[in-house]
Design a protein around this motif. Structure first.
Motif, PDB file in Angstrom:
ATOM      1  N   GLY A 261       6.327   6.389   5.186  1.00  0.00           N
ATOM      2  CA  GLY A 261       6.405   5.138   4.429  1.00  0.00           C
ATOM      3  C   GLY A 261       7.015   5.326   3.046  1.00  0.00           C
ATOM      4  O   GLY A 261       7.112   4.370   2.268  1.00  0.00           O
ATOM      5  N   GLY A 262       7.368   6.563   2.697  1.00  0.00           N
ATOM      6  CA  GLY A 262       8.085   6.793   1.448  1.00  0.00           C
ATOM      7  C   GLY A 262       7.208   7.188   0.269  1.00  0.00           C
ATOM      8  O   GLY A 262       7.655   7.164  -0.878  1.00  0.00           O
ATOM      9  N   ARG A 263       5.960   7.539   0.545  1.00  0.00           N
ATOM     10  CA  ARG A 263       5.057   7.861  -0.547  1.00  0.00           C
ATOM     11  C   ARG A 263       4.708   9.353  -0.509  1.00  0.00           C
ATOM     12  O   ARG A 263       4.513   9.930   0.555  1.00  0.00           O
ATOM     13  CB  ARG A 263       3.788   7.028  -0.398  1.00  0.00           C
ATOM     14  CG  ARG A 263       2.853   7.124  -1.581  1.00  0.00           C
ATOM     15  CD  ARG A 263       1.689   6.169  -1.398  1.00  0.00           C
ATOM     16  NE  ARG A 263       0.854   6.095  -2.564  1.00  0.00           N
ATOM     17  CZ  ARG A 263      -0.270   5.405  -2.635  1.00  0.00           C
ATOM     18  NH1 ARG A 263      -0.671   4.697  -1.582  1.00  0.00           N
ATOM     19  NH2 ARG A 263      -0.996   5.397  -3.733  1.00  0.00           N
ATOM     20  N   ARG A 264       4.615   9.946  -1.686  1.00  0.00           N
ATOM     21  CA  ARG A 264       4.245  11.357  -1.761  1.00  0.00           C
ATOM     22  C   ARG A 264       2.739  11.510  -1.497  1.00  0.00           C
ATOM     23  O   ARG A 264       1.933  10.628  -1.804  1.00  0.00           O
ATOM     24  CB  ARG A 264       4.594  11.880  -3.160  1.00  0.00           C
ATOM     25  CG  ARG A 264       4.522  13.383  -3.309  1.00  0.00           C
ATOM     26  CD  ARG A 264       5.058  13.796  -4.706  1.00  0.00           C
ATOM     27  NE  ARG A 264       4.102  14.670  -5.385  1.00  0.00           N
ATOM     28  CZ  ARG A 264       3.995  15.964  -5.146  1.00  0.00           C
ATOM     29  NH1 ARG A 264       4.770  16.555  -4.267  1.00  0.00           N
ATOM     30  NH2 ARG A 264       3.101  16.683  -5.802  1.00  0.00           N
TER      31      ARG A 264
ATOM     32  N   MET B 185       0.823  -1.203   0.000  1.00  0.00           N
ATOM     33  CA  MET B 185       0.000   0.000   0.000  1.00  0.00           C
ATOM     34  C   MET B 185       0.858   1.254   0.000  1.00  0.00           C
ATOM     35  O   MET B 185       0.514   2.278  -0.557  1.00  0.00           O
ATOM     36  CB  MET B 185      -0.871   0.059   1.268  1.00  0.00           C
ATOM     37  CG  MET B 185      -2.246  -0.532   1.119  1.00  0.00           C
ATOM     38  SD  MET B 185      -3.202   0.016  -0.290  1.00  0.00           S
ATOM     39  CE  MET B 185      -4.457  -1.254  -0.323  1.00  0.00           C
ATOM     40  N   THR B 186       2.013   1.175   0.702  1.00  0.00           N
ATOM     41  CA  THR B 186       2.843   2.372   0.821  1.00  0.00           C
ATOM     42  C   THR B 186       3.929   2.402  -0.258  1.00  0.00           C
ATOM     43  O   THR B 186       4.792   3.236  -0.235  1.00  0.00           O
ATOM     44  CB  THR B 186       3.500   2.432   2.204  1.00  0.00           C
ATOM     45  OG1 THR B 186       4.185   1.205   2.412  1.00  0.00           O
ATOM     46  CG2 THR B 186       2.474   2.632   3.295  1.00  0.00           C
ATOM     47  N   ALA B 187       3.827   1.478  -1.208  1.00  0.00           N
ATOM     48  CA  ALA B 187       4.847   1.437  -2.262  1.00  0.00           C
ATOM     49  C   ALA B 187       4.804   2.711  -3.100  1.00  0.00           C
ATOM     50  O   ALA B 187       3.747   3.169  -3.509  1.00  0.00           O
ATOM     51  CB  ALA B 187       4.607   0.227  -3.162  1.00  0.00           C
ATOM     52  N   ALA B 188       5.993   3.288  -3.328  1.00  0.00           N
ATOM     53  CA  ALA B 188       6.066   4.543  -4.082  1.00  0.00           C
ATOM     54  C   ALA B 188       5.635   4.330  -5.526  1.00  0.00           C
ATOM     55  O   ALA B 188       5.199   5.246  -6.191  1.00  0.00           O
ATOM     56  CB  ALA B 188       7.481   5.100  -4.019  1.00  0.00           C
ATOM     57  N   GLY B 189       5.739   3.055  -5.987  1.00  0.00           N
ATOM     58  CA  GLY B 189       5.371   2.750  -7.365  1.00  0.00           C
ATOM     59  C   GLY B 189       3.933   3.062  -7.703  1.00  0.00           C
ATOM     60  O   GLY B 189       3.571   3.184  -8.868  1.00  0.00           O
ATOM     61  N   GLU B 190       3.067   3.207  -6.660  1.00  0.00           N
ATOM     62  CA  GLU B 190       1.655   3.469  -6.915  1.00  0.00           C
ATOM     63  C   GLU B 190       1.369   4.943  -7.133  1.00  0.00           C
ATOM     64  O   GLU B 190       0.220   5.321  -7.295  1.00  0.00           O
ATOM     65  CB  GLU B 190       0.823   2.941  -5.756  1.00  0.00           C
ATOM     66  CG  GLU B 190       1.017   1.457  -5.544  1.00  0.00           C
ATOM     67  CD  GLU B 190      -0.062   0.866  -4.673  1.00  0.00           C
ATOM     68  OE1 GLU B 190      -0.297   1.409  -3.585  1.00  0.00           O
ATOM     69  OE2 GLU B 190      -0.667  -0.125  -5.098  1.00  0.00           O
TER      70      GLU B 190
ATOM     71  N   VAL C  20      -3.833   2.980   4.399  1.00  0.00           N
ATOM     72  CA  VAL C  20      -2.516   3.570   4.114  1.00  0.00           C
ATOM     73  C   VAL C  20      -1.818   4.032   5.390  1.00  0.00           C
ATOM     74  O   VAL C  20      -0.616   4.267   5.389  1.00  0.00           O
ATOM     75  CB  VAL C  20      -2.625   4.739   3.102  1.00  0.00           C
ATOM     76  CG1 VAL C  20      -2.991   4.201   1.714  1.00  0.00           C
ATOM     77  CG2 VAL C  20      -3.619   5.794   3.559  1.00  0.00           C
ATOM     78  N   ALA C  21      -2.570   4.166   6.490  1.00  0.00           N
ATOM     79  CA  ALA C  21      -1.981   4.599   7.761  1.00  0.00           C
ATOM     80  C   ALA C  21      -2.631   3.847   8.910  1.00  0.00           C
ATOM     81  O   ALA C  21      -3.411   4.403   9.682  1.00  0.00           O
ATOM     82  CB  ALA C  21      -2.155   6.112   7.941  1.00  0.00           C
ATOM     83  N   PRO C  22      -2.305   2.525   9.042  1.00  0.00           N
ATOM     84  CA  PRO C  22      -2.976   1.707  10.070  1.00  0.00           C
ATOM     85  C   PRO C  22      -2.732   2.212  11.497  1.00  0.00           C
ATOM     86  O   PRO C  22      -3.435   1.797  12.423  1.00  0.00           O
ATOM     87  CB  PRO C  22      -2.396   0.300   9.857  1.00  0.00           C
ATOM     88  CG  PRO C  22      -1.328   0.420   8.828  1.00  0.00           C
ATOM     89  CD  PRO C  22      -1.403   1.760   8.190  1.00  0.00           C
ATOM     90  N   GLN C  23      -1.763   3.121  11.645  1.00  0.00           N
ATOM     91  CA  GLN C  23      -1.508   3.708  12.973  1.00  0.00           C
ATOM     92  C   GLN C  23      -2.736   4.393  13.570  1.00  0.00           C
ATOM     93  O   GLN C  23      -2.809   4.575  14.784  1.00  0.00           O
ATOM     94  CB  GLN C  23      -0.390   4.768  12.891  1.00  0.00           C
ATOM     95  CG  GLN C  23       0.963   4.277  12.427  1.00  0.00           C
ATOM     96  CD  GLN C  23       1.143   4.341  10.920  1.00  0.00           C
ATOM     97  OE1 GLN C  23       0.180   4.230  10.145  1.00  0.00           O
ATOM     98  NE2 GLN C  23       2.392   4.494  10.485  1.00  0.00           N
TER      99      GLN C  23
ATOM    100  N   VAL D 103      -2.395  11.133   9.122  1.00  0.00           N
ATOM    101  CA  VAL D 103      -2.356  10.191   7.996  1.00  0.00           C
ATOM    102  C   VAL D 103      -1.259  10.607   7.005  1.00  0.00           C
ATOM    103  O   VAL D 103      -0.464   9.776   6.554  1.00  0.00           O
ATOM    104  CB  VAL D 103      -3.728  10.124   7.296  1.00  0.00           C
ATOM    105  CG1 VAL D 103      -3.649   9.315   6.002  1.00  0.00           C
ATOM    106  CG2 VAL D 103      -4.774   9.524   8.234  1.00  0.00           C
ATOM    107  N   ALA D 104      -1.216  11.896   6.691  1.00  0.00           N
ATOM    108  CA  ALA D 104      -0.200  12.381   5.744  1.00  0.00           C
ATOM    109  C   ALA D 104       1.201  12.042   6.244  1.00  0.00           C
ATOM    110  O   ALA D 104       2.032  11.519   5.493  1.00  0.00           O
ATOM    111  CB  ALA D 104      -0.357  13.889   5.535  1.00  0.00           C
ATOM    112  N   ASP D 105       1.459  12.325   7.510  1.00  0.00           N
ATOM    113  CA  ASP D 105       2.787  12.044   8.075  1.00  0.00           C
ATOM    114  C   ASP D 105       3.132  10.566   7.980  1.00  0.00           C
ATOM    115  O   ASP D 105       4.247  10.187   7.614  1.00  0.00           O
ATOM    116  CB  ASP D 105       2.848  12.496   9.543  1.00  0.00           C
ATOM    117  CG  ASP D 105       2.875  14.020   9.673  1.00  0.00           C
ATOM    118  OD1 ASP D 105       3.153  14.696   8.649  1.00  0.00           O
ATOM    119  OD2 ASP D 105       2.611  14.527  10.778  1.00  0.00           O
ATOM    120  N   ALA D 106       2.165   9.699   8.304  1.00  0.00           N
ATOM    121  CA  ALA D 106       2.423   8.252   8.273  1.00  0.00           C
ATOM    122  C   ALA D 106       2.739   7.792   6.853  1.00  0.00           C
ATOM    123  O   ALA D 106       3.650   6.982   6.639  1.00  0.00           O
ATOM    124  CB  ALA D 106       1.213   7.497   8.827  1.00  0.00           C
TER     125      ALA D 106
END
Lengths: 284, 284
Positions: free
Chosen positions: A29-32, A1-6, A134-137, A22-25
């Motif tokens: 995870g490396g995604r914009r 889900m957090t893969a940058a490829g998406e 995308v942010a299970p936290q 959510v944005a921070d999490a």
């Protein structure tokens, strides 16, 4: 889900601190992330430091244009929203074409409204993902948050509240009820949880509640069949203060199927107000 | 039921005009009535012209003494009551002996409270009869009261409201809900019908209700398993004005299983406020 490829995540933001959590999490995870804060709901001071594009409620065309330009394919919704008066909607051209459909959606219950909104985005090539995916936290953990837990009587009240919420599920009604020593004090419908808790506080002040202050539980659960991607029940520090003002023993909310905003502030508020906050685990 | 051979009827009276409506009907049938108005609830101007004996809430001993002295064997309860704060109860000796039992009753829901109260009288040799059994004139008739009736959309909302009330029945919760164009706006619990209608009026004023003014139905029904002798749902002229203030199209209540206070005033209020009042007939 957090893969940058998406590609980057489009995050449509309502009020409160959850959008930036959510944005921070996601960023960690490396995604914009590109924020689409809704005017009147989102907090400018919070969203201003992220790449963002303000929207009015119902500006579907503006969203589609900017989200596509940023290369977003996934979109998530997060933050508090109030069902807006119809006159407040700012209708753009894309929305205008959708109006007959939106009107049908709008006349239904909340479930109907929300799933109808999701389909509008999906029909235009976006994938709607849950903010908690995308942010299970942000999901409510099982067990107690803060230093208190429910008594056996509280656990019985929680069980009764869950049963009641299951029974009203097919009627697309609220996600919360207040049960005190077996007695159902309030059922939430269009008024929302805060307003329901204020009502319990007022009933208690008028001596209309037979059980003593410090008894009773606010029980929250997702509706059966609800689209979890957009409308999970949520608690935050304010829920704790409102529950304390209503004279309740605590709050119980289904773990893993509900969102907790600012968990540290929730734990601090729970200890200060001497109420419990409890994540109901799945039955084994 | 109205046979003089059964001795006089003891009528424990709450607020409103229903107690004298019942007393008049029973007297017209040839039976003597002794009123036991509850202080703080019953209207002294209304009950004063009948044989009567004032009671404080929970003065069971005083009731037993006077009702026996008058030769009453049957007792009925009628009129509005509010669940009193525990500190307001005036406890006499008979009541004192009952306190542990009353405390258990008091902790339960309303059904539990009421059926517990009935058993206290029955255990002491009284027969508890429904006010509507001795005065069937007070029952809600089937069909419309006043000049308006429900539209097909209103009938669909009534059906949905009845289904919801059936679903929550096992939870001993309120007897009313508001449904507008398929959308459940409010569910009654401890706050009572008037307070629920005030909430809908407020939500509407704040633009939180998607359907236009003049839509939506207040639906009332007895709880499944409820003891009909003491707690039938009731409407009166005030219910009509409150429903109109909440912007509803009308009120629907189960015919023959609900009480209508001052039917002529209800019809006049319904016509003045342009709302319907509808008795839901039993399915054939």
């Amino acid at each position: 889900m957090t893969a940058a490829g998406e590609g980057p995540l489009a995050l449509i933001c309502g009020g409160g601190t959850l959008p930036v959590a959510v944005a921070d999490a996601v960023i960690r995870g490396g995604r914009r992330v590109v924020l689409f804060p809704i005017r009147g709901w989102a907090d400018p001071a919070l969203v201003g430091t992220y790449p963002h594009c303000w929207l009015a409620v119902a500006q579907v065309g503006r969203f589609l244009h900017h989200a596509r330009a940023e290369g977003c394919r996934d979109v998530a919704f997060i933050g508090t929203a109030v069902r807006p008066p119809f006159r407040m909607l700012r209708v753009d051209w894309e929305m205008l074409k959708l109006l007959p459909r939106v009107w049908r959606i709008y006349r239904g219950g909340d479930d109907h409204l929300l799933s109808g909104v999701l389909r509008i985005f999906e029909d235009r090539g976006f994938r709607v993902v849950g903010a908690h995916e995308v942010a299970p936290q942000i999901l409510m953990p099982a067990g107690q948050v803060g230093s208190r837990g429910p008594t056996p009587q509280d656990l019985a009240d929680i069980e009764r509240g869950l049963g009641l919420l299951r029974a009203i599920g097919p009627y697309d009604v609220g996600q919360a009820a207040v049960v005190a020593v077996h007695h159902v004090l309030a059922v939430e419908a269009a008024e929302g949880t805060d307003s329901m808790l204020a009502r319990v506080a007022e009933l208690r002040a008028r001596g209309r509640i037979p059980t003593p202050t410090g008894s009773g539980v606010l029980v929250k659960a997702p509706k059966p069949g609800q689209d979890r991607r957009i409308d999970l029940p949520t608690i935050g520090p304010r829920t704790v203060t409102e529950a304390a003002r209503a004279g309740l023993a605590g709050i119980a909310i289904v773990a893993g199927e509900a969102i907790i905003a600012e968990p540290h502030a929730v734990a601090a508020a729970a200890d200060k107000e001497k109420v419990f906050v409890y994540g109901i685990g799945k039955p084994p």
